[in-house]
Design a protein around this motif. Structure first.
Motif, PDB file in Angstrom:
ATOM      1  N   LEU A  65      -1.646 -11.219  -6.257  1.00  0.00           N
ATOM      2  CA  LEU A  65      -1.676 -10.044  -5.386  1.00  0.00           C
ATOM      3  C   LEU A  65      -0.302  -9.386  -5.321  1.00  0.00           C
ATOM      4  O   LEU A  65      -0.194  -8.153  -5.274  1.00  0.00           O
ATOM      5  CB  LEU A  65      -2.153 -10.448  -3.993  1.00  0.00           C
ATOM      6  CG  LEU A  65      -3.610 -10.960  -3.947  1.00  0.00           C
ATOM      7  CD1 LEU A  65      -3.891 -11.636  -2.619  1.00  0.00           C
ATOM      8  CD2 LEU A  65      -4.589  -9.831  -4.189  1.00  0.00           C
ATOM      9  N   GLU A  66       0.752 -10.197  -5.313  1.00  0.00           N
ATOM     10  CA  GLU A  66       2.109  -9.646  -5.350  1.00  0.00           C
ATOM     11  C   GLU A  66       2.349  -8.905  -6.668  1.00  0.00           C
ATOM     12  O   GLU A  66       2.958  -7.831  -6.692  1.00  0.00           O
ATOM     13  CB  GLU A  66       3.123 -10.775  -5.198  1.00  0.00           C
ATOM     14  CG  GLU A  66       3.136 -11.430  -3.821  1.00  0.00           C
ATOM     15  CD  GLU A  66       4.054 -12.632  -3.748  1.00  0.00           C
ATOM     16  OE1 GLU A  66       4.306 -13.121  -2.635  1.00  0.00           O
ATOM     17  OE2 GLU A  66       4.516 -13.106  -4.812  1.00  0.00           O
ATOM     18  N   GLU A  67       1.862  -9.488  -7.760  1.00  0.00           N
ATOM     19  CA  GLU A  67       2.038  -8.865  -9.073  1.00  0.00           C
ATOM     20  C   GLU A  67       1.280  -7.544  -9.156  1.00  0.00           C
ATOM     21  O   GLU A  67       1.768  -6.570  -9.743  1.00  0.00           O
ATOM     22  CB  GLU A  67       1.567  -9.825 -10.165  1.00  0.00           C
ATOM     23  CG  GLU A  67       1.872  -9.347 -11.565  1.00  0.00           C
ATOM     24  CD  GLU A  67       1.507 -10.382 -12.630  1.00  0.00           C
ATOM     25  OE1 GLU A  67       1.748 -10.098 -13.815  1.00  0.00           O
ATOM     26  OE2 GLU A  67       0.979 -11.457 -12.270  1.00  0.00           O
ATOM     27  N   ASN A  68       0.092  -7.507  -8.546  1.00  0.00           N
ATOM     28  CA  ASN A  68      -0.666  -6.252  -8.517  1.00  0.00           C
ATOM     29  C   ASN A  68       0.122  -5.164  -7.783  1.00  0.00           C
ATOM     30  O   ASN A  68       0.148  -3.999  -8.208  1.00  0.00           O
ATOM     31  CB  ASN A  68      -2.016  -6.467  -7.838  1.00  0.00           C
ATOM     32  CG  ASN A  68      -2.971  -7.297  -8.674  1.00  0.00           C
ATOM     33  OD1 ASN A  68      -2.770  -7.458  -9.882  1.00  0.00           O
ATOM     34  ND2 ASN A  68      -4.005  -7.833  -8.044  1.00  0.00           N
ATOM     35  N   ALA A  69       0.748  -5.544  -6.669  1.00  0.00           N
ATOM     36  CA  ALA A  69       1.554  -4.593  -5.907  1.00  0.00           C
ATOM     37  C   ALA A  69       2.754  -4.129  -6.734  1.00  0.00           C
ATOM     38  O   ALA A  69       3.080  -2.935  -6.767  1.00  0.00           O
ATOM     39  CB  ALA A  69       2.017  -5.234  -4.604  1.00  0.00           C
ATOM     40  N   PHE A  70       3.405  -5.057  -7.393  1.00  0.00           N
ATOM     41  CA  PHE A  70       4.544  -4.729  -8.249  1.00  0.00           C
ATOM     42  C   PHE A  70       4.126  -3.740  -9.337  1.00  0.00           C
ATOM     43  O   PHE A  70       4.789  -2.717  -9.554  1.00  0.00           O
ATOM     44  CB  PHE A  70       5.096  -6.011  -8.875  1.00  0.00           C
ATOM     45  CG  PHE A  70       6.223  -5.800  -9.842  1.00  0.00           C
ATOM     46  CD1 PHE A  70       7.523  -5.608  -9.387  1.00  0.00           C
ATOM     47  CD2 PHE A  70       6.004  -5.813 -11.214  1.00  0.00           C
ATOM     48  CE1 PHE A  70       8.574  -5.430 -10.286  1.00  0.00           C
ATOM     49  CE2 PHE A  70       7.041  -5.630 -12.121  1.00  0.00           C
ATOM     50  CZ  PHE A  70       8.331  -5.435 -11.649  1.00  0.00           C
ATOM     51  N   ASP A  71       2.996  -4.008  -9.998  1.00  0.00           N
ATOM     52  CA  ASP A  71       2.515  -3.136 -11.072  1.00  0.00           C
ATOM     53  C   ASP A  71       2.215  -1.732 -10.552  1.00  0.00           C
ATOM     54  O   ASP A  71       2.563  -0.733 -11.194  1.00  0.00           O
ATOM     55  CB  ASP A  71       1.257  -3.730 -11.711  1.00  0.00           C
ATOM     56  CG  ASP A  71       1.540  -4.986 -12.529  1.00  0.00           C
ATOM     57  OD1 ASP A  71       2.716  -5.207 -12.893  1.00  0.00           O
ATOM     58  OD2 ASP A  71       0.594  -5.751 -12.787  1.00  0.00           O
ATOM     59  N   PHE A  72       1.587  -1.666  -9.388  1.00  0.00           N
ATOM     60  CA  PHE A  72       1.251  -0.358  -8.821  1.00  0.00           C
ATOM     61  C   PHE A  72       2.510   0.468  -8.579  1.00  0.00           C
ATOM     62  O   PHE A  72       2.588   1.645  -8.958  1.00  0.00           O
ATOM     63  CB  PHE A  72       0.474  -0.511  -7.510  1.00  0.00           C
ATOM     64  CG  PHE A  72       0.250   0.794  -6.796  1.00  0.00           C
ATOM     65  CD1 PHE A  72      -0.829   1.605  -7.132  1.00  0.00           C
ATOM     66  CD2 PHE A  72       1.137   1.236  -5.815  1.00  0.00           C
ATOM     67  CE1 PHE A  72      -1.024   2.829  -6.491  1.00  0.00           C
ATOM     68  CE2 PHE A  72       0.949   2.455  -5.176  1.00  0.00           C
ATOM     69  CZ  PHE A  72      -0.133   3.249  -5.519  1.00  0.00           C
ATOM     70  N   PHE A  73       3.505  -0.147  -7.964  1.00  0.00           N
ATOM     71  CA  PHE A  73       4.702   0.614  -7.596  1.00  0.00           C
ATOM     72  C   PHE A  73       5.620   0.887  -8.779  1.00  0.00           C
ATOM     73  O   PHE A  73       6.406   1.842  -8.741  1.00  0.00           O
ATOM     74  CB  PHE A  73       5.448  -0.080  -6.456  1.00  0.00           C
ATOM     75  CG  PHE A  73       4.812   0.166  -5.120  1.00  0.00           C
ATOM     76  CD1 PHE A  73       4.976   1.377  -4.480  1.00  0.00           C
ATOM     77  CD2 PHE A  73       4.007  -0.802  -4.535  1.00  0.00           C
ATOM     78  CE1 PHE A  73       4.372   1.622  -3.257  1.00  0.00           C
ATOM     79  CE2 PHE A  73       3.400  -0.571  -3.307  1.00  0.00           C
ATOM     80  CZ  PHE A  73       3.571   0.647  -2.672  1.00  0.00           C
ATOM     81  N   MET A  74       5.511   0.103  -9.837  1.00  0.00           N
ATOM     82  CA  MET A  74       6.264   0.456 -11.040  1.00  0.00           C
ATOM     83  C   MET A  74       5.751   1.786 -11.581  1.00  0.00           C
ATOM     84  O   MET A  74       6.530   2.660 -11.978  1.00  0.00           O
ATOM     85  CB  MET A  74       6.139  -0.638 -12.106  1.00  0.00           C
ATOM     86  CG  MET A  74       6.841  -1.956 -11.754  1.00  0.00           C
ATOM     87  SD  MET A  74       8.583  -1.807 -11.285  1.00  0.00           S
ATOM     88  CE  MET A  74       8.478  -1.844  -9.476  1.00  0.00           C
ATOM     89  N   GLY A  75       4.432   1.961 -11.564  1.00  0.00           N
ATOM     90  CA  GLY A  75       3.856   3.235 -11.988  1.00  0.00           C
ATOM     91  C   GLY A  75       4.159   4.353 -11.005  1.00  0.00           C
ATOM     92  O   GLY A  75       4.467   5.482 -11.408  1.00  0.00           O
ATOM     93  N   PHE A  76       4.085   4.041  -9.728  1.00  0.00           N
ATOM     94  CA  PHE A  76       4.342   5.022  -8.671  1.00  0.00           C
ATOM     95  C   PHE A  76       5.759   5.582  -8.774  1.00  0.00           C
ATOM     96  O   PHE A  76       5.972   6.802  -8.755  1.00  0.00           O
ATOM     97  CB  PHE A  76       4.125   4.345  -7.311  1.00  0.00           C
ATOM     98  CG  PHE A  76       4.471   5.197  -6.126  1.00  0.00           C
ATOM     99  CD1 PHE A  76       3.561   6.122  -5.625  1.00  0.00           C
ATOM    100  CD2 PHE A  76       5.700   5.062  -5.487  1.00  0.00           C
ATOM    101  CE1 PHE A  76       3.877   6.901  -4.509  1.00  0.00           C
ATOM    102  CE2 PHE A  76       6.025   5.838  -4.380  1.00  0.00           C
ATOM    103  CZ  PHE A  76       5.107   6.758  -3.893  1.00  0.00           C
ATOM    104  N   TYR A  77       6.738   4.681  -8.912  1.00  0.00           N
ATOM    105  CA  TYR A  77       8.134   5.128  -8.959  1.00  0.00           C
ATOM    106  C   TYR A  77       8.500   5.717 -10.320  1.00  0.00           C
ATOM    107  O   TYR A  77       9.403   6.563 -10.401  1.00  0.00           O
ATOM    108  CB  TYR A  77       9.067   3.973  -8.608  1.00  0.00           C
ATOM    109  CG  TYR A  77       9.143   3.689  -7.121  1.00  0.00           C
ATOM    110  CD1 TYR A  77       9.385   4.712  -6.218  1.00  0.00           C
ATOM    111  CD2 TYR A  77       8.976   2.396  -6.625  1.00  0.00           C
ATOM    112  CE1 TYR A  77       9.454   4.468  -4.856  1.00  0.00           C
ATOM    113  CE2 TYR A  77       9.049   2.137  -5.265  1.00  0.00           C
ATOM    114  CZ  TYR A  77       9.286   3.178  -4.383  1.00  0.00           C
ATOM    115  OH  TYR A  77       9.361   2.931  -3.033  1.00  0.00           O
ATOM    116  N   LYS A  78       7.823   5.295 -11.355  1.00  0.00           N
ATOM    117  CA  LYS A  78       8.091   5.883 -12.671  1.00  0.00           C
ATOM    118  C   LYS A  78       7.712   7.363 -12.678  1.00  0.00           C
ATOM    119  O   LYS A  78       8.393   8.196 -13.294  1.00  0.00           O
ATOM    120  CB  LYS A  78       7.323   5.122 -13.752  1.00  0.00           C
ATOM    121  CG  LYS A  78       7.737   5.476 -15.174  1.00  0.00           C
ATOM    122  CD  LYS A  78       9.170   5.060 -15.462  1.00  0.00           C
ATOM    123  CE  LYS A  78       9.561   5.360 -16.891  1.00  0.00           C
ATOM    124  NZ  LYS A  78      10.989   5.086 -17.152  1.00  0.00           N
TER     125      LYS A  78
END
Length: 300
Positions: free
Chosen positions: A110-123
């Motif tokens: 679940l932490e990794e899912n959050a990390f993946d989402f925000f990597m795209g968000f901030y990119k």
């Protein structure tokens, strides 16, 4: 003359038992741990000044973030580290190299899912400043040791040397980025964390000194831009981050704080309790769903 001891092994065993009797029984109680930590921190600010004096003498400054420098940001997918990224880019215009450590936590997926989402968000938000997120698989702590840790310790201090181990891994990652000369490691400790020995400024200064000495390079800096008074005028709380995130339209429902592996946050673990308290203090509703939102009286 003194006669030979006919039973030296027995006598030695008895002496060892007497010595052991003077040692604090393990596991310690929660109150014993709190008392020990409080005693260990009685010279906190004096020791902090000593470490800062060494850094000042060796390099002419204690701590800093320079505009447009490359930094490694430890990112767990939680509220603090996710919101910190936005502040770093907007306030310091730094190039962020996010590091996610797959450390074997129950909530890792679940932490990794959050990390993946925000990597795209901030990119999308900061295409020039946001670099590719890097995932490192390394158990912190090793499972062979974790099962032996006293429950009382985990409930008060957390897992021993968890943060400092991840900071050391971040230093290794920065070294591997040899073409960009990254020497700044940032974690998202807030003012709420100052009473926790491993997250306060004294620990961060000690980590900085360790990296500088062991690598023979006084340019290293391991700190939190949210609490370091050489970097921020005001130490930032989790409630402050929540208000900032709302202003910046950062979707906090996509962050993950709960320690459990359930999709729905438990509401009872230490991370959930701190988050619930922070939203209450910010006078805002948490968009995350909880099994219970009751705040315990004994939560730090």
């Amino acid at each position: 003359s003194v006669p030979d001891d006919p039973n030296p092994n027995i006598r030695n065993d008895e002496a060892l038992e007497r010595i052991r009797g003077n040692i604090i029984k393990m596991p310690e109680t929660i109150e014993q741990i709190k008392s020990r930590v409080k005693e260990a921190q009685k010279n906190y600010f004096g020791n902090l000044l000593i470490l800062e004096g060494i850094l000042q003498n060796e390099r002419g400054y204690v701590s800093r973030i320079q505009k447009n420098e490359n930094v490694v940001a430890l990112c767990s997918g939680g509220l603090d580290s996710i919101v910190m990224i936005n502040k770093l880019i907007e306030d310091y215009h730094v190039f962020i190299h996010p590091l996610f450590i797959k450390r074997g936590a129950r909530a890792e997926k679940l932490e990794e899912n959050a990390f993946d989402f925000f990597m795209g968000f901030y990119k999308k938000r900061f295409p020039d400043k946001m670099k590719e997120g890097f995932k490192l698989e390394y158990q912190v702590p090793p499972k062979e040791l974790k099962k032996g840790f006293p429950k009382e310790l985990s409930l008060t201090q957390g897992l021993p040397l968890r943060n400092s181990t991840m900071q050391n891994l971040a230093v290794m990652y920065a070294v591997s980025l040899n073409e960009i000369n990254a020497r700044t490691i940032l974690s998202a400790s807030t003012r709420d964390d100052n009473t926790e020995p491993e997250q306060g400024l004294l620990s961060l200064r000690a980590q900085t000194l360790s990296a500088c000495i062991q690598l023979g390079d006084w340019n290293w800096n391991i700190t939190s831009p949210l609490t370091d008074y050489y970097i921020t005028d005001t130490q930032i709380t989790k409630s402050d981050l929540i208000k900032y995130a709302i202003q910046k339209f950062i979707p906090l429902d996509k962050t993950r704080s709960c320690f459990t592996s359930d999709e729905i946050a438990c509401g009872t673990c230490l991370a959930c309790q701190k988050r619930l308290i922070a939203f209450k203090n910010a006078e805002m509703n948490d968009p995350v769903e909880y099994k219970t939102e009751e705040i315990k009286n004994d939560c730090p």
